[in-house]
Every structure is written in C-alpha cells, then in structure tokens.
Motif scaffolding. Structure first.
Motif, PDB file in Angstrom:
ATOM      1  N   LEU A  80       0.841  -1.208   0.000  1.00 19.28           N
ATOM      2  CA  LEU A  80       0.000   0.000   0.000  1.00 19.28           C
ATOM      3  C   LEU A  80       0.874   1.255   0.000  1.00 19.28           C
ATOM      4  CD1 LEU A  80      -2.866  -1.015   2.428  1.00 19.28           C
ATOM      5  CD2 LEU A  80      -3.051  -0.596  -0.035  1.00 19.28           C
ATOM      6  N   ILE A  81       1.948   1.212   0.764  1.00 20.24           N
ATOM      7  CA  ILE A  81       2.880   2.348   0.791  1.00 20.24           C
ATOM      8  C   ILE A  81       3.513   2.524  -0.588  1.00 20.24           C
ATOM      9  CG2 ILE A  81       5.092   3.149   1.728  1.00 20.24           C
ATOM     10  CD1 ILE A  81       4.184   1.756   4.399  1.00 20.24           C
ATOM     11  N   ARG A  82       3.928   1.430  -1.191  1.00 12.46           N
ATOM     12  CA  ARG A  82       4.524   1.484  -2.525  1.00 12.46           C
ATOM     13  C   ARG A  82       3.510   2.034  -3.532  1.00 12.46           C
ATOM     14  NH1 ARG A  82       7.214  -3.870  -4.332  1.00 12.46           N
ATOM     15  NH2 ARG A  82       8.286  -3.413  -2.413  1.00 12.46           N
ATOM     16  N   SER A  83       2.266   1.620  -3.417  1.00 16.41           N
ATOM     17  CA  SER A  83       1.213   2.131  -4.287  1.00 16.41           C
ATOM     18  C   SER A  83       1.090   3.650  -4.147  1.00 16.41           C
ATOM     19  CB  SER A  83      -0.115   1.452  -3.946  1.00 16.41           C
ATOM     20  OG  SER A  83      -1.163   2.021  -4.691  1.00 16.41           O
ATOM     21  N   GLY A  84       1.086   4.124  -2.910  1.00 17.73           N
ATOM     22  CA  GLY A  84       1.001   5.564  -2.679  1.00 17.73           C
ATOM     23  C   GLY A  84       2.180   6.317  -3.265  1.00 17.73           C
ATOM     24  N   ALA A  85       3.364   5.748  -3.139  1.00 16.68           N
ATOM     25  CA  ALA A  85       4.561   6.396  -3.684  1.00 16.68           C
ATOM     26  C   ALA A  85       4.521   6.429  -5.211  1.00 16.68           C
ATOM     27  CB  ALA A  85       5.814   5.683  -3.188  1.00 16.68           C
ATOM     28  N   LEU A  86       4.012   5.377  -5.824  1.00 17.55           N
ATOM     29  CA  LEU A  86       3.884   5.373  -7.282  1.00 17.55           C
ATOM     30  C   LEU A  86       2.837   6.386  -7.750  1.00 17.55           C
ATOM     31  CD1 LEU A  86       4.239   1.555  -7.817  1.00 17.55           C
ATOM     32  CD2 LEU A  86       5.673   3.293  -8.939  1.00 17.55           C
ATOM     33  N   CYS A  87       1.764   6.536  -6.987  1.00 20.04           N
ATOM     34  CA  CYS A  87       0.779   7.591  -7.302  1.00 20.04           C
ATOM     35  C   CYS A  87       1.434   8.965  -7.193  1.00 20.04           C
ATOM     36  CB  CYS A  87      -0.417   7.509  -6.356  1.00 20.04           C
ATOM     37  SG  CYS A  87      -1.605   6.242  -6.769  1.00 20.04           S
ATOM     38  N   GLU A  88       2.236   9.143  -6.163  1.00 14.71           N
ATOM     39  CA  GLU A  88       2.954  10.412  -5.984  1.00 14.71           C
ATOM     40  C   GLU A  88       3.898  10.652  -7.163  1.00 14.71           C
ATOM     41  OE1 GLU A  88       4.203  14.024  -4.511  1.00 14.71           O
ATOM     42  OE2 GLU A  88       2.482  12.833  -3.907  1.00 14.71           O
ATOM     43  N   ALA A  89       4.593   9.620  -7.605  1.00 13.32           N
ATOM     44  CA  ALA A  89       5.496   9.761  -8.748  1.00 13.32           C
ATOM     45  C   ALA A  89       4.726  10.213  -9.986  1.00 13.32           C
ATOM     46  CB  ALA A  89       6.219   8.440  -9.015  1.00 13.32           C
ATOM     47  N   GLU A  90       3.565   9.613 -10.204  1.00 10.17           N
ATOM     48  CA  GLU A  90       2.746  10.007 -11.361  1.00 10.17           C
ATOM     49  C   GLU A  90       2.242  11.440 -11.211  1.00 10.17           C
ATOM     50  OE1 GLU A  90       0.485   9.479 -15.034  1.00 10.17           O
ATOM     51  OE2 GLU A  90       2.429   8.921 -14.221  1.00 10.17           O
ATOM     52  N   LYS A  91       1.831  11.798 -10.017  1.00 10.68           N
ATOM     53  CA  LYS A  91       1.365  13.174  -9.781  1.00 10.68           C
ATOM     54  C   LYS A  91       2.490  14.170 -10.050  1.00 10.68           C
ATOM     55  CE  LYS A  91       1.170  15.115  -5.784  1.00 10.68           C
ATOM     56  NZ  LYS A  91       0.935  15.370  -4.366  1.00 10.68           N
ATOM     57  N   GLU A  92       3.677  13.896  -9.531  1.00 11.67           N
ATOM     58  CA  GLU A  92       4.818  14.777  -9.761  1.00 11.67           C
ATOM     59  C   GLU A  92       5.137  14.879 -11.247  1.00 11.67           C
ATOM     60  OE1 GLU A  92       7.973  13.178  -7.359  1.00 11.67           O
ATOM     61  OE2 GLU A  92       6.859  13.545  -5.494  1.00 11.67           O
ATOM     62  N   ARG A  93       5.081  13.759 -11.954  1.00  7.91           N
ATOM     63  CA  ARG A  93       5.335  13.759 -13.394  1.00  7.91           C
ATOM     64  C   ARG A  93       4.350  14.672 -14.126  1.00  7.91           C
ATOM     65  NH1 ARG A  93       3.755  11.987 -18.050  1.00  7.91           N
ATOM     66  NH2 ARG A  93       1.880  11.002 -17.270  1.00  7.91           N
ATOM     67  N   LEU A  94       3.073  14.572 -13.753  1.00  9.92           N
ATOM     68  CA  LEU A  94       2.050  15.401 -14.388  1.00  9.92           C
ATOM     69  C   LEU A  94       2.252  16.879 -14.059  1.00  9.92           C
ATOM     70  CD1 LEU A  94      -1.049  13.088 -13.903  1.00  9.92           C
ATOM     71  CD2 LEU A  94       0.147  13.602 -16.051  1.00  9.92           C
ATOM     72  N   PHE A  95       2.648  17.178 -12.821  1.00  8.79           N
ATOM     73  CA  PHE A  95       2.938  18.579 -12.468  1.00  8.79           C
ATOM     74  C   PHE A  95       4.086  19.115 -13.312  1.00  8.79           C
ATOM     75  CE2 PHE A  95       1.127  18.246  -7.926  1.00  8.79           C
ATOM     76  CZ  PHE A  95      -0.028  18.904  -8.290  1.00  8.79           C
ATOM     77  N   ARG A  96       5.128  18.333 -13.490  1.00  7.95           N
ATOM     78  CA  ARG A  96       6.266  18.801 -14.296  1.00  7.95           C
ATOM     79  C   ARG A  96       5.870  19.000 -15.753  1.00  7.95           C
ATOM     80  NH1 ARG A  96       8.773  15.032 -11.040  1.00  7.95           N
ATOM     81  NH2 ARG A  96       8.715  13.417 -12.647  1.00  7.95           N
ATOM     82  N   LYS A  97       4.977  18.153 -16.224  1.00  5.85           N
ATOM     83  CA  LYS A  97       4.539  18.230 -17.628  1.00  5.85           C
ATOM     84  C   LYS A  97       3.754  19.501 -17.900  1.00  5.85           C
ATOM     85  CE  LYS A  97       1.590  15.721 -20.828  1.00  5.85           C
ATOM     86  NZ  LYS A  97       0.652  14.623 -20.948  1.00  5.85           N
ATOM     87  N   ASN A  98       2.980  19.963 -16.929  1.00  5.95           N
ATOM     88  CA  ASN A  98       2.095  21.138 -17.125  1.00  5.95           C
ATOM     89  C   ASN A  98       2.766  22.426 -16.781  1.00  5.95           C
ATOM     90  OD1 ASN A  98      -0.083  19.654 -18.063  1.00  5.95           O
ATOM     91  ND2 ASN A  98      -0.665  19.125 -15.986  1.00  5.95           N
TER      92      ASN A  98
END
Length: 98
Positions: A80-98
């Motif tokens: 579950l922690i790993r899942s949350g960290a991967l969601c965070e990675a995707e969120k950060e990626r999207l922030f950098r993209k925009n």
C-alpha cells in the motif's frame, strides 16, 4: 493504529527510497508517459487489498507495465505504501509536464 501523518511520511520515505536505491529520478519517471506509474500503483493496491489480478506464469500481473523482475510484492502494508509512492510519482510527473 497509524495516524495520517505517519502514513504520509511512510509514502514520502518510500519515494526517497525509490530515488536513492532504485535510481528512479524525476527524469526517469518522465519517460513513463502512458500511465505506467499509475498502472503499477493500481496493481500494488489491488494486490495488497486481495483483489483478483490475472497473472502470467510466475505470478506477475498480466497488466504489469514494467519488466517482470520489477514486480516485487511484499506485505499488505508495504505494498500500500509502494502504491502511494507510485501515485505520488505520477502526480509529480504530471505537475512537471504542465
């Protein structure tokens, strides 16, 4: 019982572990433009919560977006922690993209 702050810190700690031990930099994450990080997060979440996941031989989910050797389920809490960290990675990626 884990409080909200501890849960958030555990996800941040996992994110830092990904940087330091796995060498998954923001630049690396930015190469995953087809939802792979979020897909991996979903699969770890589903695994941790006991959801049925179609698997290849060897126990790797059929939809796993990375190489089979990178599927490394642990305990329910750890996944579950790993899942949350991967969601965070995707969120950060999207922030950098925009």
């Amino acid at each position: 019982m884990i409080d909200k702050e501890t849960a958030i810190i555990s996800i941040a700690d996992e994110r830092m572990r990904q940087f330091k031990e796995e060498n998954f930099s923001p630049e690396h994450d930015d190469t995953h433009t087809n939802g792979q990080l979020f897909k991996a997060a979903q699969l770890y979440y589903r695994w941790a919560t006991g959801k049925d996941i179609p698997q290849k031989s060897g126990g790797v989910p059929e939809d796993w977006p990375f190489d089979d050797a990178s599927w490394k389920p642990k305990t329910k809490l750890r996944d579950l922690i790993r899942s949350g960290a991967l969601c965070e990675a995707e969120k950060e990626r999207l922030f950098r993209k925009n």
